[in-house]
Design a protein around this motif. Structure first.
Motif, PDB file in Angstrom:
ATOM      1  N   ALA A   1       0.840  -1.155   0.079  1.00 42.77           N
ATOM      2  CA  ALA A   1      -0.087   0.030   0.113  1.00 42.77           C
ATOM      3  C   ALA A   1       0.822   1.266   0.155  1.00 42.77           C
ATOM      4  O   ALA A   1       0.606   2.371  -0.775  1.00 42.77           O
ATOM      5  N   TRP A   2       1.983   1.372   0.728  1.00 43.90           N
ATOM      6  CA  TRP A   2       2.871   2.419   0.887  1.00 43.90           C
ATOM      7  C   TRP A   2       3.608   2.604  -0.442  1.00 43.90           C
ATOM      8  O   TRP A   2       3.944   3.545  -0.922  1.00 43.90           O
ATOM      9  N   LYS A   3       4.100   1.390  -1.158  1.00 50.57           N
ATOM     10  CA  LYS A   3       4.590   1.488  -2.153  1.00 50.57           C
ATOM     11  C   LYS A   3       3.800   2.129  -3.495  1.00 50.57           C
ATOM     12  O   LYS A   3       4.340   2.960  -4.433  1.00 50.57           O
ATOM     13  N   GLN A   4       2.521   1.741  -3.493  1.00 53.30           N
ATOM     14  CA  GLN A   4       1.642   2.401  -4.158  1.00 53.30           C
ATOM     15  C   GLN A   4       1.376   3.875  -4.105  1.00 53.30           C
ATOM     16  O   GLN A   4       1.228   4.711  -4.959  1.00 53.30           O
ATOM     17  N   ALA A   5       1.254   4.374  -2.490  1.00 54.93           N
ATOM     18  CA  ALA A   5       1.081   5.675  -2.430  1.00 54.93           C
ATOM     19  C   ALA A   5       2.322   6.521  -2.955  1.00 54.93           C
ATOM     20  O   ALA A   5       2.135   7.512  -3.442  1.00 54.93           O
ATOM     21  N   ILE A   6       3.550   6.013  -2.719  1.00 53.48           N
ATOM     22  CA  ILE A   6       4.763   6.620  -3.069  1.00 53.48           C
ATOM     23  C   ILE A   6       4.667   6.902  -4.612  1.00 53.48           C
ATOM     24  O   ILE A   6       5.110   7.886  -5.151  1.00 53.48           O
ATOM     25  N   ARG A   7       4.251   5.981  -5.209  1.00 57.41           N
ATOM     26  CA  ARG A   7       4.230   6.101  -6.671  1.00 57.41           C
ATOM     27  C   ARG A   7       3.135   6.983  -7.149  1.00 57.41           C
ATOM     28  O   ARG A   7       3.289   7.904  -8.106  1.00 57.41           O
ATOM     29  N   ALA A   8       2.181   7.045  -6.417  1.00 55.45           N
ATOM     30  CA  ALA A   8       0.862   8.034  -6.707  1.00 55.45           C
ATOM     31  C   ALA A   8       1.477   9.436  -6.442  1.00 55.45           C
ATOM     32  O   ALA A   8       1.254  10.302  -7.267  1.00 55.45           O
ATOM     33  N   PHE A   9       2.137   9.717  -5.316  1.00 52.71           N
ATOM     34  CA  PHE A   9       2.656  11.146  -5.256  1.00 52.71           C
ATOM     35  C   PHE A   9       3.812  11.540  -5.913  1.00 52.71           C
ATOM     36  O   PHE A   9       3.889  12.723  -6.673  1.00 52.71           O
TER      37      PHE A   9
ATOM     38  N   ALA B   1       1.949  12.451  -9.336  1.00 51.46           N
ATOM     39  CA  ALA B   1       1.224  13.862  -8.871  1.00 51.46           C
ATOM     40  C   ALA B   1       2.420  15.026  -9.003  1.00 51.46           C
ATOM     41  O   ALA B   1       1.969  16.238  -8.770  1.00 51.46           O
ATOM     42  N   GLY B   2       3.394  14.706  -9.088  1.00 55.74           N
ATOM     43  CA  GLY B   2       4.525  15.488  -9.200  1.00 55.74           C
ATOM     44  C   GLY B   2       5.647  15.787  -8.342  1.00 55.74           C
ATOM     45  O   GLY B   2       6.229  16.712  -7.768  1.00 55.74           O
ATOM     46  N   CYS B   3       5.225  15.014  -7.081  1.00 52.44           N
ATOM     47  CA  CYS B   3       6.262  14.961  -5.821  1.00 52.44           C
ATOM     48  C   CYS B   3       7.619  14.527  -5.925  1.00 52.44           C
ATOM     49  O   CYS B   3       7.725  13.421  -6.345  1.00 52.44           O
ATOM     50  N   ARG B   4       8.551  15.137  -5.746  1.00 51.15           N
ATOM     51  CA  ARG B   4       9.919  14.822  -5.685  1.00 51.15           C
ATOM     52  C   ARG B   4      10.388  14.941  -4.423  1.00 51.15           C
ATOM     53  O   ARG B   4      11.869  14.626  -4.348  1.00 51.15           O
ATOM     54  N   TYR B   5       9.880  15.345  -3.299  1.00 52.45           N
ATOM     55  CA  TYR B   5      10.411  15.433  -2.201  1.00 52.45           C
ATOM     56  C   TYR B   5       9.259  14.938  -1.141  1.00 52.45           C
ATOM     57  O   TYR B   5       8.518  15.563  -0.908  1.00 52.45           O
ATOM     58  N   LEU B   6       9.481  13.580  -0.633  1.00 51.91           N
ATOM     59  CA  LEU B   6       8.454  12.905   0.203  1.00 51.91           C
ATOM     60  C   LEU B   6       9.002  12.327   1.425  1.00 51.91           C
ATOM     61  O   LEU B   6      10.227  11.785   1.597  1.00 51.91           O
ATOM     62  N   GLN B   7       8.456  12.799   2.795  1.00 55.23           N
ATOM     63  CA  GLN B   7       9.146  12.437   3.821  1.00 55.23           C
ATOM     64  C   GLN B   7       8.189  11.481   4.568  1.00 55.23           C
ATOM     65  O   GLN B   7       6.823  11.680   4.564  1.00 55.23           O
ATOM     66  N   ILE B   8       8.626  10.236   5.294  1.00 56.15           N
ATOM     67  CA  ILE B   8       7.638   9.501   6.065  1.00 56.15           C
ATOM     68  C   ILE B   8       8.072   9.810   7.447  1.00 56.15           C
ATOM     69  O   ILE B   8       9.011   9.597   7.954  1.00 56.15           O
ATOM     70  N   ASP B   9       6.979   9.808   8.149  1.00 54.85           N
ATOM     71  CA  ASP B   9       7.160  10.380   9.511  1.00 54.85           C
ATOM     72  C   ASP B   9       7.088   9.108  10.205  1.00 54.85           C
ATOM     73  O   ASP B   9       6.220   8.412  10.439  1.00 54.85           O
TER      74      ASP B   9
ATOM     75  N   THR C   1      10.645  -2.465   1.406  1.00 53.08           N
ATOM     76  CA  THR C   1       9.622  -2.673   0.280  1.00 53.08           C
ATOM     77  C   THR C   1       8.771  -1.712  -0.101  1.00 53.08           C
ATOM     78  O   THR C   1       8.755  -1.603  -1.289  1.00 53.08           O
ATOM     79  N   ALA C   2       8.473  -0.990   0.660  1.00 49.78           N
ATOM     80  CA  ALA C   2       7.705   0.319   0.147  1.00 49.78           C
ATOM     81  C   ALA C   2       8.556   1.152  -0.554  1.00 49.78           C
ATOM     82  O   ALA C   2       7.961   1.708  -1.587  1.00 49.78           O
ATOM     83  N   LEU C   3       9.827   1.279  -0.171  1.00 50.20           N
ATOM     84  CA  LEU C   3      10.729   2.198  -1.045  1.00 50.20           C
ATOM     85  C   LEU C   3      11.207   1.525  -2.517  1.00 50.20           C
ATOM     86  O   LEU C   3      12.016   2.115  -3.087  1.00 50.20           O
ATOM     87  N   SER C   4      10.857   0.317  -2.396  1.00 49.87           N
ATOM     88  CA  SER C   4      11.678  -0.246  -3.493  1.00 49.87           C
ATOM     89  C   SER C   4      11.494   0.138  -5.064  1.00 49.87           C
ATOM     90  O   SER C   4      12.330  -0.145  -5.882  1.00 49.87           O
ATOM     91  N   GLY C   5      10.167   0.772  -5.148  1.00 50.23           N
ATOM     92  CA  GLY C   5       9.747   1.360  -6.426  1.00 50.23           C
ATOM     93  C   GLY C   5       9.883   2.809  -6.545  1.00 50.23           C
ATOM     94  O   GLY C   5       9.543   3.237  -7.617  1.00 50.23           O
ATOM     95  N   LYS C   6      10.784   3.190  -5.793  1.00 52.69           N
ATOM     96  CA  LYS C   6      10.934   5.004  -5.722  1.00 52.69           C
ATOM     97  C   LYS C   6      11.734   5.381  -6.971  1.00 52.69           C
ATOM     98  O   LYS C   6      12.846   4.628  -7.097  1.00 52.69           O
ATOM     99  N   PRO C   7      11.019   6.084  -7.721  1.00 52.54           N
ATOM    100  CA  PRO C   7      12.271   6.568  -8.785  1.00 52.54           C
ATOM    101  C   PRO C   7      13.475   7.205  -8.313  1.00 52.54           C
ATOM    102  O   PRO C   7      13.376   7.873  -7.207  1.00 52.54           O
ATOM    103  N   SER C   8      14.568   7.190  -8.976  1.00 55.10           N
ATOM    104  CA  SER C   8      15.705   7.815  -8.685  1.00 55.10           C
ATOM    105  C   SER C   8      15.539   9.271  -8.580  1.00 55.10           C
ATOM    106  O   SER C   8      16.712  10.065  -7.886  1.00 55.10           O
ATOM    107  N   ASP C   9      14.932  10.068  -9.242  1.00 55.79           N
ATOM    108  CA  ASP C   9      14.884  11.378  -8.966  1.00 55.79           C
ATOM    109  C   ASP C   9      14.023  11.894  -7.945  1.00 55.79           C
ATOM    110  O   ASP C   9      13.634  13.171  -7.933  1.00 55.79           O
ATOM    111  N   MET C  10      13.426  10.990  -7.030  1.00 58.78           N
ATOM    112  CA  MET C  10      12.710  11.256  -5.888  1.00 58.78           C
ATOM    113  C   MET C  10      13.289  11.344  -4.581  1.00 58.78           C
ATOM    114  O   MET C  10      13.969   9.975  -4.439  1.00 58.78           O
ATOM    115  N   THR C  11      13.492  12.070  -3.829  1.00 61.59           N
ATOM    116  CA  THR C  11      14.134  12.147  -2.709  1.00 61.59           C
ATOM    117  C   THR C  11      13.153  11.853  -1.535  1.00 61.59           C
ATOM    118  O   THR C  11      12.106  12.450  -1.436  1.00 61.59           O
ATOM    119  N   MET C  12      13.639  10.716  -0.651  1.00 60.11           N
ATOM    120  CA  MET C  12      12.785  10.212   0.542  1.00 60.11           C
ATOM    121  C   MET C  12      13.575  10.405   1.739  1.00 60.11           C
ATOM    122  O   MET C  12      14.648   9.981   1.770  1.00 60.11           O
TER     123      MET C  12
END
Length: 366
Positions: free
Chosen positions: A169-177, A180-188, A224-235
């Motif tokens: 679910a988080w993996k899908q959320a990260i991709r959805a953001f 949507a144009g998000c390149r800086y996403l923080q998980i609290d 696992t949630a981060l495994s699909g994060k594109p390289s130009d997205m900072t998390m």
């Protein structure tokens, strides 16, 4: 020293900001039925535009929406997932104060099928001249505070399946953001720091979990949630010991989780609470692997008293004994309003702290 042109920035902040009086008034009217959803959104939009401009004016390279559309830092995201039910429950006890009596219960299969916060981010992005930063709770926080006791055994007789669905679910959320144009996403993530307190580990056992196994489980779920994060997205990941009305829940340095958290989690940077003795020392940073950034939370959001610059510089120098200065940044130790009630300080004190962080970043890193 070279300036940072990608996040996290030398001067950064965790995300939430004190709610202005106009927004608090609008939310109160909405709760009482005296303002409709469109009226509330109009006030939120206006106040978010103002707070974005303010962040830009003081020299920050990023801006958040202050989490102005949320009542909680985490529940507002959780309730937008499939399989989640909000329930009345005993309030969370902080030192000297209690939260509202709300909690989540897992009553169905966990899934992600879109989320209102995607539109929240799009609004932020459309009104930013600097990098728009989005914050969401981390997958481990979806489990730790509730534990096995709040996960339906009929739906998830095996918690391995639960953790797999959470990670997906988080993996899908990260991709959805990202889409949507998000390149800086923080998980609290309060779970990692909470586990460092022996009392909180005992509470975890009482909820039906084995806290000694949780660091490895949370590392796997997060990766696992981060495994699909594109390289130009900072998390990045923010970790603290609780933040409600300037109080806290847990105490204890990061040693219990340091090897897993700093050595094995595939995140780009960490926002770490270091504003008090409760957080322990910098020696835990010896476990850091690679060129990850560490954002030192040396300025407290729990008090309006402005720190002395020389004290902060001294502590940055201490941290640089374990992590190269090039990999360090500066921020408050947490948000200023993890819930809509906010911490016990004034808005001008909040902005004074953020302005000082910008100035210190210039003075330390150039």
């Amino acid at each position: 020293m070279s300036p940072r042109t990608k996040p996290p920035f030398r001067a950064d902040h965790v995300g939430s900001l004190l709610r202005p009086a106009a927004l608090k008034d609008a939310r109160d009217k909405f709760a009482k039925g005296a303002l409709d959803p469109a009226g509330l959104k109009a006030v939120e939009d206006r106040e978010i535009e103002k707070v974005v401009r303010k962040q830009e004016e003081i020299g920050l390279q990023l801006a958040t929406d202050g989490e102005f559309r949320r009542s909680w830092w985490h529940f507002d995201f959780f309730r937008g997932l499939q399989g989640v039910e909000m329930i009345s429950a005993p309030p969370i006890k902080f030192h000297g104060v209690e939260t509202k009596a709300e909690a989540i219960k897992i009553t169905g299969k966990i899934g992600f099928a879109g989320h209102p916060m995607l539109e929240h981010f799009k609004f932020l992005k459309a009104h930013c001249r600097v990098t728009p930063k989005m914050t969401i709770p981390a997958p481990s926080t979806f489990h730790f505070r509730q534990g096995r006791a709040m996960v339906s055994k009929e739906v998830y007789p095996d918690l391995d399946a639960f953790f797999a669905d959470v990670a997906n679910a988080w993996k899908q959320a990260i991709r959805a953001f990202y889409d949507a144009g998000c390149r800086y996403l923080q998980i609290d993530d309060t779970a990692w720091a909470m586990m460092c307190d022996p009392k909180e580990r005992e509470h975890s056992r009482a909820r039906g979990d084995d806290p000694d196994r949780l660091p490895a489980i949370y590392r796997e779920v997060t990766n696992t949630a981060l495994s699909g994060k594109p390289s130009d997205m900072t998390m990045t990941m923010h970790s603290c010991r609780g933040n409600f009305r300037s109080t806290f829940i847990a105490s204890g340095g990061y040693e219990f989780v340091a090897a897993e958290l700093f050595g094995k989690v595939n995140i780009d940077g960490y926002f770490l609470e270091f504003d008090s003795e409760r957080a322990g020392g910098f020696d835990v940073l010896r476990h850091l692997k690679g060129d990850k950034q560490v954002v030192l939370g040396l300025v407290t959001s729990k008090s309006g008293t402005l720190e002395k610059k020389d004290d902060i510089k001294r502590r940055i120098a201490e941290a640089s004994k374990f992590v190269p200065l090039e990999q360090l940044c500066l921020s408050p130790q947490c948000g200023f309003a993890s819930t809509e009630e906010g911490n016990v300080l004034a808005e001008d004190e909040q902005w004074a702290k953020l302005t000082m962080i910008v100035e210190l970043a210039q003075e330390v890193w150039g």
